[in-house]
Design an enzyme around this catalytic site. Structure first.
Site, PDB file in Angstrom:
ATOM      1  CB  ALA A 189      38.012  45.969  33.689  1.00 36.84           C
ATOM      2  CB  SER A 194      35.490  49.079  33.471  1.00 36.59           C
ATOM      3  OG  SER A 194      34.135  48.703  33.601  1.00 36.59           O
ATOM      4  CG  ASP A 203      27.215  44.084  35.224  1.00 33.06           C
ATOM      5  OD1 ASP A 203      27.543  43.907  34.034  1.00 33.06           O
ATOM      6  OD2 ASP A 203      28.022  44.387  36.116  1.00 33.06           O
ATOM      7  CD  GLU A 252      32.069  39.634  34.016  1.00 33.86           C
ATOM      8  OE1 GLU A 252      32.955  39.768  34.869  1.00 33.86           O
ATOM      9  OE2 GLU A 252      31.480  40.594  33.485  1.00 33.86           O
ATOM     10  CD1 TRP A 254      27.321  40.718  35.066  1.00 33.71           C
ATOM     11  CD2 TRP A 254      27.468  38.548  35.562  1.00 33.71           C
ATOM     12  NE1 TRP A 254      28.586  40.503  35.550  1.00 33.71           N
ATOM     13  CE2 TRP A 254      28.707  39.174  35.871  1.00 33.71           C
ATOM     14  CE3 TRP A 254      27.335  37.183  35.817  1.00 33.71           C
ATOM     15  CZ2 TRP A 254      29.794  38.482  36.393  1.00 33.71           C
ATOM     16  CZ3 TRP A 254      28.418  36.496  36.336  1.00 33.71           C
ATOM     17  CH2 TRP A 254      29.633  37.132  36.625  1.00 33.71           C
ATOM     18  CG  HIS A 255      29.689  42.768  31.170  1.00 29.63           C
ATOM     19  ND1 HIS A 255      30.357  43.555  32.089  1.00 29.63           N
ATOM     20  CD2 HIS A 255      29.974  43.296  29.962  1.00 29.63           C
ATOM     21  CE1 HIS A 255      31.007  44.514  31.445  1.00 29.63           C
ATOM     22  NE2 HIS A 255      30.791  44.374  30.146  1.00 29.63           N
TER      23      HIS A 255
END
Length: 280
Positions: A189, A194, A203, A252, A254-255
């Site tokens: 981002a 972000s 994360d 993603e 993990w996010h």
């Protein structure tokens, strides 16, 4: 994250002048903002006091071309205008309220440069890969999630958490320098955009993938456990697989962004992405 970056004759002089004058208008009508941003997001975000326009049924274009259009057809795209307090910048980006855990943050919504969360607290070392901080109110649910995962045999660690505007600027510039602008825009981002700047986003990773943030994490036992149970502790996966045309970012696994257990349950039940839900 990272993203793939992309003589007139004397008798015709008056017509040429007209064409030159009309060309900028034609380009504006095309609505290309240069970031691969879904123009629908811009149109759905009215200025203060404006009456929201009807949602368009047009399929947005995306970085994946035909596959993106197919994803858009399958996605339940019900995004609606941003909060009425959103203020448009000259570049069409909307500034959202600081210290609001539920603001949309995407390609056309961002926080002020100096927005920083209150009451940041550090994560215990046993659950942090390096120093990590989150908003104080997020910590109980985050610890409960990490402890539940551990009890289920999955050792998770937070490898990224709160990032300031300046830290995100450096992160984005790193991706641009490493992969080029197009790819950087898919996986990182711009500063201010972000979710990490909120202090409510983390994360996760694990030793299975060397504590790296890689797509393969989604296929690990730890990644699969998170996908199934994170919402029970108030966390929602922001960028699901196959939704890049909707979210603007690559998958993603993990996010995860904290929105509280009650709202997370509603998001999960809705079948929408978190961004779509917040823009309803």
């Amino acid at each position: 994250m990272a993203r793939a970056v992309r003589k007139a004759t004397p008798g015709t002089k008056p017509l040429l002048v007209v064409a030159v004058l009309l060309l900028p208008l034609a380009l504006v009508a095309c609505g290309d903002n240069g970031d691969g941003v879904d123009d629908e997001l811009v149109r759905r975000s009215p200025a203060p006091g404006e009456t929201p326009a009807a949602t368009s049924d047009a399929t947005p274009s995306g970085p994946d071309g035909a596959s993106a259009r197919a994803d858009a057809t399958n996605a339940a795209s019900t995004a609606t205008p941003a909060p009425p307090t959103a203020t448009p910048n000259a570049d069409g980006v909307y500034i959202v309220a600081c210290h609001d855990f539920y603001v949309p943050l995407d390609k056309v919504h961002r926080l002020d440069d100096d927005c920083a969360p209150d009451a940041l607290v550090s994560l215990p070392d046993e659950y942090a890969y390096g120093p990590q901080e989150v908003v104080e109110g997020v910590l109980p649910d985050l610890l409960a999630l990490l402890e539940a995962a551990s009890e289920a045999g999955h050792l998770l660690a937070v490898v990224s958490s709160y990032r300031s505007y300046e830290t995100q600027r450096n992160t984005f510039e790193y991706h641009v320098n490493e992969y080029g602008l197009d790819q950087a825009l898919r996986v990182s981002a711009r500063p201010g955009h972000s979710e990490h700047q909120l202090g409510t986003t983390v994360d996760f990773s694990s030793t299975t993938v060397g504590y790296e943030l890689v797509e393969a994490f989604g296929s690990t036992p730890e990644g699969r456990w998170l996908a199934e149970h994170a919402h029970e502790y108030g966390f929602i996966l922001s960028y699901p697989e196959g939704k890049e045309v909707v979210t603007g970012y690559a998958y993603e696994p993990w996010h995860f962004r904290w929105v509280g257990r009650e709202l997370a349950a509603e998001v999960r039940a809705s079948g929408l992405t978190l961004g779509q839900f917040l823009l309803r």
